[in-house]
Design an enzyme around this catalytic site. Structure first.
Site, PDB file in Angstrom:
ATOM      1  N   LYS A 148       9.158   7.698  10.922  1.00  0.00           N
ATOM      2  CA  LYS A 148       7.726   7.604  11.256  1.00  0.00           C
ATOM      3  C   LYS A 148       7.484   6.518  12.303  1.00  0.00           C
ATOM      4  O   LYS A 148       6.734   6.712  13.257  1.00  0.00           O
ATOM      5  CB  LYS A 148       6.955   7.317   9.967  1.00  0.00           C
ATOM      6  CG  LYS A 148       5.647   6.614  10.127  1.00  0.00           C
ATOM      7  CD  LYS A 148       4.549   7.612  10.257  1.00  0.00           C
ATOM      8  CE  LYS A 148       3.202   7.013  10.554  1.00  0.00           C
ATOM      9  NZ  LYS A 148       2.993   5.636  10.229  1.00  0.00           N
ATOM     10  N   ASP A 149       8.128   5.347  12.105  1.00  0.00           N
ATOM     11  CA  ASP A 149       8.005   4.263  13.078  1.00  0.00           C
ATOM     12  C   ASP A 149       9.243   4.295  13.973  1.00  0.00           C
ATOM     13  O   ASP A 149      10.110   3.426  13.899  1.00  0.00           O
ATOM     14  CB  ASP A 149       7.865   2.931  12.355  1.00  0.00           C
ATOM     15  CG  ASP A 149       6.596   2.901  11.535  1.00  0.00           C
ATOM     16  OD1 ASP A 149       5.559   2.557  12.080  1.00  0.00           O
ATOM     17  OD2 ASP A 149       6.642   3.286  10.345  1.00  0.00           O
ATOM     18  N   HIS A 198       6.995   5.744   1.600  1.00  0.00           N
ATOM     19  CA  HIS A 198       7.784   4.591   1.151  1.00  0.00           C
ATOM     20  C   HIS A 198       8.691   4.989  -0.023  1.00  0.00           C
ATOM     21  O   HIS A 198       9.854   4.590  -0.091  1.00  0.00           O
ATOM     22  CB  HIS A 198       6.868   3.465   0.666  1.00  0.00           C
ATOM     23  CG  HIS A 198       5.932   2.923   1.712  1.00  0.00           C
ATOM     24  ND1 HIS A 198       4.573   3.102   1.651  1.00  0.00           N
ATOM     25  CD2 HIS A 198       6.170   2.202   2.827  1.00  0.00           C
ATOM     26  CE1 HIS A 198       4.004   2.495   2.687  1.00  0.00           C
ATOM     27  NE2 HIS A 198       4.957   1.955   3.425  1.00  0.00           N
ATOM     28  N   ALA A 208       0.870  -1.180   0.000  1.00  0.00           N
ATOM     29  CA  ALA A 208       0.000   0.000   0.000  1.00  0.00           C
ATOM     30  C   ALA A 208       0.906   1.229   0.000  1.00  0.00           C
ATOM     31  O   ALA A 208       0.796   2.114   0.861  1.00  0.00           O
ATOM     32  CB  ALA A 208      -0.954  -0.001   1.196  1.00  0.00           C
TER      33      ALA A 208
HETATM   34  P1  AMP Z   1       5.142  -0.033   6.484  1.00  0.00           P
HETATM   35  O1  AMP Z   1       4.777  -0.424   5.099  1.00  0.00           O
HETATM   36  O2  AMP Z   1       4.109   0.802   7.169  1.00  0.00           O
HETATM   37  O3  AMP Z   1       5.616  -1.193   7.310  1.00  0.00           O
HETATM   38  O4  AMP Z   1       6.400   0.935   6.352  1.00  0.00           O
HETATM   39  C1  AMP Z   1       7.558   0.536   5.684  1.00  0.00           C
HETATM   40  C2  AMP Z   1       8.637   1.551   5.937  1.00  0.00           C
HETATM   41  O5  AMP Z   1       8.228   2.825   5.454  1.00  0.00           O
HETATM   42  C3  AMP Z   1       8.968   1.713   7.430  1.00  0.00           C
HETATM   43  O6  AMP Z   1      10.367   1.838   7.599  1.00  0.00           O
HETATM   44  C4  AMP Z   1       8.247   2.999   7.763  1.00  0.00           C
HETATM   45  O7  AMP Z   1       8.827   3.700   8.848  1.00  0.00           O
HETATM   46  C5  AMP Z   1       8.399   3.793   6.472  1.00  0.00           C
HETATM   47  N1  AMP Z   1       7.360   4.827   6.394  1.00  0.00           N
HETATM   48  C6  AMP Z   1       6.045   4.653   6.555  1.00  0.00           C
HETATM   49  N2  AMP Z   1       5.400   5.841   6.488  1.00  0.00           N
HETATM   50  C7  AMP Z   1       6.346   6.785   6.295  1.00  0.00           C
HETATM   51  C8  AMP Z   1       6.328   8.204   6.165  1.00  0.00           C
HETATM   52  N3  AMP Z   1       5.203   8.891   6.219  1.00  0.00           N
HETATM   53  N4  AMP Z   1       7.510   8.844   5.983  1.00  0.00           N
HETATM   54  C9  AMP Z   1       8.679   8.144   5.928  1.00  0.00           C
HETATM   55  N5  AMP Z   1       8.770   6.811   6.048  1.00  0.00           N
HETATM   56  C10 AMP Z   1       7.617   6.128   6.228  1.00  0.00           C
END
Ligand code: AMP
Length: 288
Positions: A152-153, A38, A33
Site C-alpha cells: 500500500k505504501d 495491518h 488505528a
Molecule cells: P501505517 O499504520 O499506516 O503506518 O501502516 C503500517 C503498515 O501497514 C505499513 O507497512 C503499511 O504499508 C501497511 N498497510 C497499511 N494499509 C494497508 C493495506 N490496506 N494493506 C496492506 N498493508 C497495509
C-alpha cells in the site's frame, strides 16, 4: 497472548531474551488505528516467526502537516482488542521520548536521492526522512529477523528496502499485498474520515488503476495517464499525482520495457483526505 511494552529498554531486553532462546521474530511497525491491512501483516509474521512484535507509534517526524498529525486516529484499547487471540504478539507502544530521547531533530539526513524527490516525497517534503529516522530507531530497539511492510505504501517500502542495504541490515524485508474494502478502496486509517458516500465512490481509484493495467500493452503510458486523470476528475476525485514508475528507481517509465517491473502510483484528495494507492503493471516487486 498479547504483551505490552512501553519502554525502549524493556522492549530491547525482551528481544535479547528471545534471541538467546533462539526464537525468530517478525516486526510490524504501524501508527495504530489498526485495520485488516495491518492484521494481514501480523498474520504473515505469525506464520513465519515464533514471536511477532507490532509497534504502535504515531511518528511526529514523518508528518509535514501539523493538522494531519493532530487528526491522526489513536485508540490503543481498540487496537489491542483486534490483536487478541491471534497468537504470540508483543505490542510496543512507546511515548515519543522513548523513541527520540535526544529530541526529534534530524541529526543526519539519509541520502535518498531521487527516491524522495518524486511522488510522495515531492508532495510531502521531509516525510521520508522522518520515516527512515523512525524505522532506524525502531530496528535498533527491535532488531527482528523479518520486517513486514505493506505494498500500500509502495514508495515507503522501496525506500526502506534501499536503506536496509545501506545499513547492511540483517533484517529481511517482506512485502504484503494491499488489503481493500469491498468497494476496492485500499484500507487506510484515514478512510474513517470520509463520508459513507465518498468512501464508496473512492473505490473508483482502484478501478482506474486496473483500467490502466488492462490497457498498458496496447497504449502509451502517457495517453493512459491523461485519460485516467480525466476519469478520476469526472468522479469528483482530485488526483495530486498519477505516475507509472520503475519499481526500484522510481523513475518514470515510458514505454515499459519487457521484463521490467513497473507500477502505477497515485495520490488523490477526497473530502480533504489524502488517499494513496498503486498497482503493479508488469514484473514482480522484489523484497530486499
Ligand atoms: P501505517 O499504520 O499506516 O503506518 O501502516 C503500517 C503498515 O501497514 C505499513 O507497512 C503499511 O504499508 C501497511 N498497510 C497499511 N494499509 C494497508 C493495506 N490496506 N494493506 C496492506 N498493508 C497495509
Amino acid at each position: 497472548m498479547v504483551t505490552i511494552f512501553r519502554t525502549a529498554e524493556d522492549m530491547a531486553s525482551a528481544m535479547v531474551r528471545w534471541a538467546k532462546e533462539n526464537k525468530t521474530t517478525g516486526f510490524v511497525p504501524t501508527m495504530g488505528a489498526l485495520h485488516e491491512g495491518h492484521i494481514s501483516l501480523v498474520q504473515a509474521s505469525l506464520k513465519e516467526n515464533d514471536i511477532t512484535v507490532l509497534s504502535v507509534f504515531v511518528n511526529p517526524t514523518q508528518f509535514n502537516d501539523a493538522s494531519d498529525l493532530e487528526k491522526y486516529p489513536r485508540n490503543l484499547e481498540k487496537d489491542l482488542a483486534l490483536l487478541k487471540n491471534l497468537g504470540e504478539i508483543a505490542v510496543f507502544a512507546p511515548e515519543i521520548q522513548e523513541i527520540y530521547p535526544q529530541g526529534t531533530e534530524l541529526q543526519q539526513p539519509a541520502d535518498l536521492g531521487f527516491l524522495e524527490k518524486t511522488m510522495e516525497g515531492k508532495h510531502r517534503p521531509g516525510h521520508f526522512q522522518g520515516v527512515v529516522q523512525v524505522v532506524n530507531r525502531l530496528l535498533n530497539i527491535v532488531p527482528a529477523s523479518k520486517l513486514y511492510m505493506g505494498q500500500k505504501d509502495f514508495q515507503q517500502f522501496t525506500i526502506i528496502r534501499f536503506m536496509l542495504t545501506v545499513w547492511n541490515s540483517p533484517t529481511q524485508l517482506v512485502v504484503c499485498p494491499v488489503i481493500r474494502e469491498e468497494s476496492g478502496l485500499a484500507m487506510s486509517s484515514r478512510n474513517e474520515r470520509l463520508s459513507g458516500e465518498a468512501r464508496k465512490n473512492a473505490g473508483e481509484i482502484f478501478r482506474v488503476l486496473q483500467w490502466i493495467r488492462s490497457r498498458i500493452h496496447q497504449n502509451s503510458p502517457e495517453n493512459l495517464l491523461l485519460e485516467a486523470w480525466k476519469m478520476l476528475e469526472a468522479q469528483s476525485l482530485s488526483p495530486e499525482y498519477l505516475e507509472i514508475v520503475d519499481c526500484t528507481t522510481l523513475q518514470p517509465v515510458n514505454p515499459i520495457e519487457e521484463g521490467s517491473c513497473a507500477v502505477v502510483c497515485i495520490a488523490v484528495w477526497v473530502e480533504g483526505v489524502r488517499l494513496i494507492d498503486n498497482v503493479v503493471l508488469s514484473g514482480k516487486l522484489l523484497p530486499a
